[in-house]
Design a protein around this motif. Structure first.
Motif, mmCIF file in Angstrom:
data_model
loop_
_atom_site.group_PDB
_atom_site.id
_atom_site.type_symbol
_atom_site.label_atom_id
_atom_site.label_comp_id
_atom_site.label_asym_id
_atom_site.label_seq_id
_atom_site.Cartn_x
_atom_site.Cartn_y
_atom_site.Cartn_z
ATOM 1 N N GLY C 49 -46.280 12.534 -71.034
ATOM 2 C CA GLY C 49 -47.692 12.852 -71.067
ATOM 3 C C GLY C 49 -48.062 13.832 -72.169
ATOM 4 O O GLY C 49 -49.137 13.759 -72.731
ATOM 5 N N TYR C 50 -47.169 14.773 -72.459
ATOM 6 C CA TYR C 50 -47.558 15.825 -73.397
ATOM 7 C C TYR C 50 -46.965 15.682 -74.790
ATOM 8 O O TYR C 50 -47.515 16.205 -75.745
ATOM 9 C CB TYR C 50 -47.217 17.192 -72.806
ATOM 10 C CG TYR C 50 -48.066 17.497 -71.592
ATOM 11 C CD1 TYR C 50 -49.387 17.932 -71.742
ATOM 12 C CD2 TYR C 50 -47.589 17.287 -70.320
ATOM 13 C CE1 TYR C 50 -50.187 18.165 -70.645
ATOM 14 C CE2 TYR C 50 -48.378 17.522 -69.202
ATOM 15 C CZ TYR C 50 -49.675 17.962 -69.377
ATOM 16 O OH TYR C 50 -50.474 18.188 -68.288
ATOM 17 N N THR C 51 -45.807 14.982 -74.895
ATOM 18 C CA THR C 51 -45.323 14.769 -76.259
ATOM 19 C C THR C 51 -45.463 13.310 -76.679
ATOM 20 O O THR C 51 -45.212 12.973 -77.810
ATOM 21 C CB THR C 51 -43.834 15.170 -76.424
ATOM 22 O OG1 THR C 51 -43.046 14.231 -75.694
ATOM 23 C CG2 THR C 51 -43.575 16.559 -75.930
ATOM 24 N N GLY C 52 -45.847 12.469 -75.710
ATOM 25 C CA GLY C 52 -46.039 11.065 -76.040
ATOM 26 C C GLY C 52 -44.746 10.308 -76.289
ATOM 27 O O GLY C 52 -44.751 9.219 -76.839
ATOM 28 N N GLN C 53 -43.617 10.890 -75.880
ATOM 29 C CA GLN C 53 -42.337 10.199 -76.045
ATOM 30 C C GLN C 53 -41.965 9.529 -74.730
ATOM 31 O O GLN C 53 -42.156 10.100 -73.675
ATOM 32 C CB GLN C 53 -41.226 11.198 -76.419
ATOM 33 C CG GLN C 53 -41.585 12.129 -77.545
ATOM 34 C CD GLN C 53 -41.791 11.393 -78.856
ATOM 35 O OE1 GLN C 53 -40.975 10.587 -79.250
ATOM 36 N NE2 GLN C 53 -42.915 11.677 -79.511
ATOM 37 N N ILE C 54 -41.411 8.326 -74.826
ATOM 38 C CA ILE C 54 -41.034 7.626 -73.599
ATOM 39 C C ILE C 54 -39.545 7.823 -73.354
ATOM 40 O O ILE C 54 -38.762 7.978 -74.293
ATOM 41 C CB ILE C 54 -41.398 6.139 -73.682
ATOM 42 C CG1 ILE C 54 -41.404 5.505 -72.292
ATOM 43 C CG2 ILE C 54 -40.443 5.389 -74.602
ATOM 44 C CD1 ILE C 54 -42.017 4.130 -72.260
ATOM 45 N N SER C 55 -39.160 7.856 -72.075
ATOM 46 C CA SER C 55 -37.730 7.840 -71.768
ATOM 47 C C SER C 55 -37.484 6.836 -70.650
ATOM 48 O O SER C 55 -38.035 6.970 -69.565
ATOM 49 C CB SER C 55 -37.232 9.217 -71.328
ATOM 50 O OG SER C 55 -35.957 9.091 -70.731
ATOM 51 N N LEU C 56 -36.690 5.834 -70.941
ATOM 52 C CA LEU C 56 -36.303 4.869 -69.917
ATOM 53 C C LEU C 56 -34.884 5.172 -69.451
ATOM 54 O O LEU C 56 -34.166 4.285 -69.017
ATOM 55 C CB LEU C 56 -36.383 3.437 -70.461
ATOM 56 C CG LEU C 56 -37.787 2.855 -70.622
ATOM 57 C CD1 LEU C 56 -37.739 1.497 -71.290
ATOM 58 C CD2 LEU C 56 -38.473 2.733 -69.276
ATOM 59 N N GLY C 57 -34.489 6.445 -69.549
ATOM 60 C CA GLY C 57 -33.124 6.788 -69.173
ATOM 61 C C GLY C 57 -33.037 7.987 -68.248
ATOM 62 O O GLY C 57 -31.978 8.583 -68.093
ATOM 63 N N HIS C 58 -34.155 8.352 -67.616
ATOM 64 C CA HIS C 58 -34.118 9.574 -66.831
ATOM 65 C C HIS C 58 -33.299 9.465 -65.557
ATOM 66 O O HIS C 58 -32.859 10.474 -65.019
ATOM 67 C CB HIS C 58 -35.533 10.071 -66.549
ATOM 68 C CG HIS C 58 -35.908 11.230 -67.424
ATOM 69 N ND1 HIS C 58 -35.761 11.180 -68.787
ATOM 70 C CD2 HIS C 58 -36.377 12.468 -67.128
ATOM 71 C CE1 HIS C 58 -36.129 12.349 -69.286
ATOM 72 N NE2 HIS C 58 -36.510 13.143 -68.310
ATOM 73 N N ALA C 59 -33.095 8.232 -65.084
ATOM 74 C CA ALA C 59 -32.220 8.064 -63.907
ATOM 75 C C ALA C 59 -30.831 8.599 -64.226
ATOM 76 O O ALA C 59 -30.124 9.080 -63.345
ATOM 77 C CB ALA C 59 -32.151 6.600 -63.508
ATOM 78 N N ALA C 60 -30.436 8.547 -65.498
ATOM 79 C CA ALA C 60 -29.116 9.036 -65.897
ATOM 80 C C ALA C 60 -29.009 10.540 -65.658
ATOM 81 O O ALA C 60 -28.006 11.024 -65.122
ATOM 82 C CB ALA C 60 -28.857 8.718 -67.356
ATOM 83 N N PHE C 61 -30.039 11.288 -66.022
ATOM 84 C CA PHE C 61 -30.003 12.743 -65.807
ATOM 85 C C PHE C 61 -30.023 13.066 -64.316
ATOM 86 O O PHE C 61 -29.327 13.967 -63.845
ATOM 87 C CB PHE C 61 -31.165 13.420 -66.523
ATOM 88 C CG PHE C 61 -31.094 13.270 -68.018
ATOM 89 C CD1 PHE C 61 -29.998 13.747 -68.718
ATOM 90 C CD2 PHE C 61 -32.097 12.637 -68.725
ATOM 91 C CE1 PHE C 61 -29.910 13.605 -70.088
ATOM 92 C CE2 PHE C 61 -32.029 12.495 -70.095
ATOM 93 C CZ PHE C 61 -30.927 12.978 -70.779
ATOM 94 N N PHE C 62 -30.841 12.323 -63.594
ATOM 95 C CA PHE C 62 -30.877 12.438 -62.137
ATOM 96 C C PHE C 62 -29.465 12.207 -61.591
ATOM 97 O O PHE C 62 -28.974 12.958 -60.751
ATOM 98 C CB PHE C 62 -31.860 11.386 -61.611
ATOM 99 C CG PHE C 62 -32.155 11.440 -60.139
ATOM 100 C CD1 PHE C 62 -32.841 12.509 -59.584
ATOM 101 C CD2 PHE C 62 -31.780 10.395 -59.301
ATOM 102 C CE1 PHE C 62 -33.134 12.543 -58.229
ATOM 103 C CE2 PHE C 62 -32.070 10.423 -57.938
ATOM 104 C CZ PHE C 62 -32.749 11.491 -57.408
ATOM 105 N N GLY C 63 -28.813 11.188 -62.148
ATOM 106 C CA GLY C 63 -27.466 10.840 -61.718
ATOM 107 C C GLY C 63 -26.436 11.879 -62.116
ATOM 108 O O GLY C 63 -25.519 12.187 -61.348
ATOM 109 N N ILE C 64 -26.578 12.440 -63.319
ATOM 110 C CA ILE C 64 -25.618 13.473 -63.754
ATOM 111 C C ILE C 64 -25.689 14.667 -62.807
ATOM 112 O O ILE C 64 -24.667 15.212 -62.370
ATOM 113 C CB ILE C 64 -25.894 13.910 -65.214
ATOM 114 C CG1 ILE C 64 -25.574 12.754 -66.168
ATOM 115 C CG2 ILE C 64 -25.050 15.132 -65.576
ATOM 116 C CD1 ILE C 64 -25.931 13.027 -67.618
#
Lengths: 291, 378, 323
Positions: C49-64
């Motif tokens: 929302g604030y930097t306009g960058q998308i991440s389709l990998g956040h489940a990985a951090f959740f998982g780590i």
């Protein structure tokens, strides 16, 4: 070891051809509208499933494949007309969510129509493998590679030799200018969705005799197709084709020569490395950003 | 449409009968992978449960009460399974849980059922579910460990010494793989190759040509879904003439249909259910199995052993409730553990404090696929 | 104080819900899942929302986060809190390392790269069975203890998870209203423009990426203790996509949109189960419908629709959306 290498290459190019067709579909839609259509994989599934059903009710083989492609094209057109077009004010991210919603919707629809079973299509011309030294190649693999090559060539001709094709490319370069010079941008969008649905559906019927199909088979192929398009560079349809074949070969070489458990990881690590050194993919156009 | 109409009628009938009986229902909770990657397990399981709950109710229910089945679809997602198990326990207040199609969803809910002290009969394969024994957890399907032993015994008989292993990277394949690797030496076998493939992989020829290069005497595949059918086809496409062994994960006609002629000669351990009509008349399970097979096939098409696990789970629970004469959870649990000589679809169950499955290796038959059908290997 | 109005409303809802429905499954059980998902979504929204960058990998951090807690507490009998800190440390390192090359990518290339990263991490959870337990996962993750208080019931988890969510929202609010926040909004507006103004975009993007990864890892650690069991299926790319959908469906660039989105997307499957086989179809249709008719997301979309009804109040609530 050399026969493992050869066999992996054959497998890789076969599967890579399917990725290439899906990736090409991604690239075409992206070119016209800057949207990555996450329902692309579902076109593959619908194509294969429709062909299975048509065959089951006794439609002659070639006609069944042809009708299945028509079904997929219709789905593509409906998707554009009723989901993408009404959301013209949406941002790119919102449009992506729409296509994700569409892919879930199509999967749900397929679940109701075709149930949860795996289905297979008969091979186009028998299953007797052809021997190349100690490696083998199935006739279906040849069909996959051959038809993919023909389709890719036709798409190439279309973009370079026909007015419609050039108009399509113009839309991607600058939609406002395109509409100013009289190109019907709206109809072009519709056309792009139809074309990429056709390519996805073709991948579906080609690969189903090898890999089977089920209502949820689309997602993985969609993901690989997207990776193919990115690897090649989104702006370049032929790049997506190269990306697809490359991805297929990487996967199967990884499985054959290094580790089958980590083969997808290997493919994606290489994809990341490529992106780190060539942020626009292999053949992508350098992006210019508006201030 | 037809189903919802039927459900409506059934619901209405249930409503009326409740008024007549004036007794609270016995609530049986279940959460299955009816959609998603393991739907080929969850789908026949749910159909079986629905069919037999209706049947039991039409015959007057259990200890004077009607059964009520409460079902949620997990899509094989352990996260969903955890919440649905809590929902069954907390919100629906079920008396017993039969369910969980996959080992992942089963393992995920074990802490919850243990804490809630509610009897839970799983329909998933992994041996980890019952080893070590957990007080409230039981299961009905044969374990992957048993499958590996059964296969190895057959290999010994055929003089096979070296085995090329390929397994799916899902829970079932991975768990089977570790059993194979652990038990092989006990049977004097060497594993020459240890390859795997992903859930949605479309072609395994690369792995198989690597296996061929290690010169095994047979190829063993542990997995379920479309993977084993692709492996089978790929083996024959590569012109590999070695015997193929599959696990009980492919024990359904769909596997033969998908793999086509390549499946000829493939051997696998499976429950007697698949060969019901070929069993000798003296076989103790024959009557139970044929009754289940014919009533399932009359409604839903070819039977698989997976639905049979649901049949066993349901009846283990129902019989235990009958013996206990109450739905008191502790008493029902004790009765399940005391199950003796229960004739199920999967075999003859004899549970004990130390064995929450109660099946012996004899519950498995070694089958070979001949002319597109199962046949028993002597 | 105005900028915290939304925060207090959220806190009030969280406190009141279990008082009105003390034994409701949807509050005390689903409420925990919502809170943890929302915590990740709030973090992801900082990035999207604030930097306009998308991440389709956040489940990985959740998982780590989840696997750090799971592995260290079960195999090495660590104290859960040290394990949680270790999870954050590992996540910080991983995020810091990949942020630099990955954030140089734009748009869909970034989406693909983060997606690929997520898939790689997931394979690393599945394959080394002897370490991670493979697809069968890790069992018997011990109970979390806060000051002698065992977090072992649904209601206690409700309090902890929602407390964590409120903490996350508070941090996010402060971040957005700091100088970095101002710079952030500049980045979203126009990267080149912001650069000309002397904003060090690259550093800010990296910092936000790391912060949002830490949000996810923190939620992941709590998730591991709450479930007492984790397996790779919970951290697949499906979940990454679900998280992005939560953020976009709820509405980006507002702290409350993603929370709303997380609530909606977590509740939907729970309520749609009654439709059995139609569930998937309906879920897809609802997602498409929301995005077609409310392209800015539910939060902004709905508050704009309601605005004419409560003219005075709604004006201020739409304003607070920005903060």
């Amino acid at each position: 070891m050399s026969d493992v290498l050869l066999q992996s290459l054959i497998t890789g190019i076969t599967i890579g051809s399917a990725y290439a067709l899906v990736g090409l579909g991604f690239a075409i839609i992206f070119n016209v509208s800057d949207v990555v259509n996450f329902a692309q994989g579902e076109f593959v599934m619908v194509g294969a499933m429709s062909a299975v059903s048509l065959l089951a009710v006794g439609t002659p083989f070639v006609l069944a494949l042809f009708l299945a492609l028509i079904v997929v094209v219709c789905i593509g057109l409906i998707l554009e007309k009723f989901a993408i077009e009404p959301a013209k004010s949406a941002t790119v991210v919102s449009t992506i969510i729409i296509t994700i919603g569409a892919s879930i919707f199509l999967r749900g629809l397929a679940l109701l129509i075709w149930g949860k079973d795996f289905h297979s299509l008969p091979a186009f011309s028998g299953e007797t493998p052809i021997h190349l030294g100690s490696a083998t190649i199935t006739p279906q693999s040849l069909w996959v590679m051959g038809i993919t090559a023909i389709l890719v060539y036709l798409v190439h001709l279309f973009f370079n030799r026909t007015i419609t094709g050039k108009a399509l490319l113009a839309c991607s370069a600058n939609p406002i200018a395109a509409s100013l010079i009289g190109i019907p941008v709206k109809r072009m969008m519709l056309f792009a969705y139809g074309l990429s649905a056709l390519l996805g559906g073709a991948a579906g019927v080609l690969i189903a005799p090898i890999a089977f199909t089920s209502y949820d088979a689309g997602m993985m192929l969609g993901l690989k197709g997207f990776a193919a398009a990115i690897l090649g560079g989104l702006g370049n349809p032929m790049g997506a084709v190269a990306g697809g074949v490359l991805l297929g070969v990487l996967e199967s070489l990884g499985a054959g020569l290094i580790s089958s458990g980590y083969k997808d990881a290997i493919a994606f690590v290489i994809l990341l490395l490529v992106l780190f050194f060539k942020p626009q993919g292999f053949f992508g156009r350098a992006g210019e950003e508006r201030v | 449409m037809k189903r919802s109409l039927k459900a409506l009628v059934a619901g209405f009938a249930l409503l009326c009968s409740v008024n007549v009986a004036q007794a609270a229902d016995i609530k049986i909770g279940t959460f299955l992978a009816v959609t998603g990657p393991a739907s080929f397990l969850g789908d026949p399981e749910l159909k079986t449960l629905q069919m037999y709950v209706d049947k039991i109710n039409s015959e007057g229910g259990v200890i004077g009460k009607k059964l009520k089945l409460i079902h949620y679809d997990t899509g094989a997602n352990p996260k969903k399974a955890v919440n649905f198990a809590k929902r069954l326990i907390k919100k629906d207040r079920v008396d017993v849980i039969v369910g969980a199609s996959t080992s992942g969803t089963t393992m995920a809910v074990i802490p919850i059922v243990q804490k809630a002290k509610i009897p839970f009969i799983s329909m998933a394969g992994s041996v980890k579910i019952i080893e070590p024994v957990k007080k409230w957890v039981f299961k009905t399907p044969h374990t992957d460990k048993m499958a590996a032993r059964k296969i190895f015994l057959d290999m010994n008989k055929r003089g096979i010494k070296k085995v090329g292993l390929i397994s799916g990277s899902g829970g079932f394949g991975k768990s089977g793989r570790s059993q194979v690797l652990a038990l092989a030496s006990e049977y004097g076998l060497t594993i020459t190759a240890d390859e795997s493939y992903g859930k949605k992989d479309t072609d395994m020829t690369a792995q198989l040509s690597k296996i061929r290069a290690t010169n095994p005497d047979a190829i063993l595949n542990f997995g379920f879904g479309s993977g084993p059918a692709i492996v089978t086809k790929n083996v024959r496409q590569l012109g590999i003439k070695l015997p193929i062994y599959q696990s009980h994960g492919v024990a359904s006609k769909k596997y033969i249909k998908l793999a086509g002629s390549a499946a000829e000669g493939v051997r696998l351990p499976a429950a007697s259910l698949l060969v019901a009509s070929k069993l000798p008349g003296s076989h103790p399970q024959k009557k139970v199995i044929q009754a289940y097979k014919s009533s399932f096939e009359a409604k839903h098409g070819p039977v698989s052993t997976f639905g049979g696990h649901a049949y066993d789970a349901l009846y283990l629970a129902v019989e235990a409730i009958k013996r206990a004469g109450t739905v008191n959870k502790a008493k029902v649990r004790d009765e399940i553990e005391k199950t003796k000589n229960f004739l199920g679809a999967g075999g003859i169950f004899n549970m004990s404090k130390r064995d929450h499955l109660g099946l012996g290796l004899d519950a498995f038959k070694m089958l070979e696929i001949k002319n597109g059908d199962w046949s028993i290997v002597e | 104080m105005n900028r915290y109005r939304g925060f207090f409303v959220l806190a009030l809802i969280i406190i009141i819900a279990p008082i009105i429905f003390p034994d409701s499954y949807f509050v005390t059980v689903v409420g925990v899942t919502i809170a943890l998902n929302a915590l990740v979504a709030v973090g992801l929204n900082l990035l999207m929302g604030y930097t306009g960058q998308i991440s389709l990998g956040h489940a990985a951090f959740f998982g780590i986060g989840a696997y750090s807690s799971g592995l260290l507490t079960t195999m090495f009998s660590w104290n859960p809190w040290f394990a949680l800190l270790m999870g954050l440390l590992v996540t910080w390192l991983v995020a810091e390392i990949i942020a630099r090359p990955i954030l140089r990518l734009k748009g869909h290339y970034l989406a693909m790269a983060t997606l690929g990263f997520g898939i790689i991490i997931n394979i690393l959870m599945v394959q080394p069975t002897h370490i991670t337990g493979g697809p069968d996962g890790l069992s018997d993750i011990p109970v979390l203890n806060i000051l002698g208080w065992d977090i072992d019931s649904d209601i206690r988890w409700y309090i902890v998870a929602n407390g964590a969510l409120l903490l996350g929202v508070w941090l996010a609010l402060n971040l957005i209203n700091s100088r970095i926040g101002l710079a952030l909004r500049a980045v979203h507006g126009s990267e080149v423009g912001a650069q000309m103004m002397g904003v060090d975009i690259e550093r800010i993007k990296i910092r936000i990426f790391v912060v949002s990864a830490l949000f996810a890892a923190f939620a992941g650690s709590l998730f591991a203790h709450q479930q007492a069991f984790i397996s790779p299926d919970s951290f697949s790319f499906h979940f990454s996509i679900e998280l992005v959908v939560m953020v976009v469906l709820g509405g980006m660039a507002s702290n409350y949109g993603p929370i709303f989105g997380a609530a909606v997307l977590t509740m939907l499957p729970e309520t749609l189960v009654v439709f059995e086989d139609y569930e998937v179809l309906i879920l897809g249709a609802i997602m498409m419908g929301i995005m077609i008719f409310l392209p800015q997301g539910l939060w902004v979309g709905l508050s704009q629709k309601i605005k004419p009804l409560f003219l005075n109040k709604a004006t201020s609530s739409v304003e607070s959306v920005g903060g």
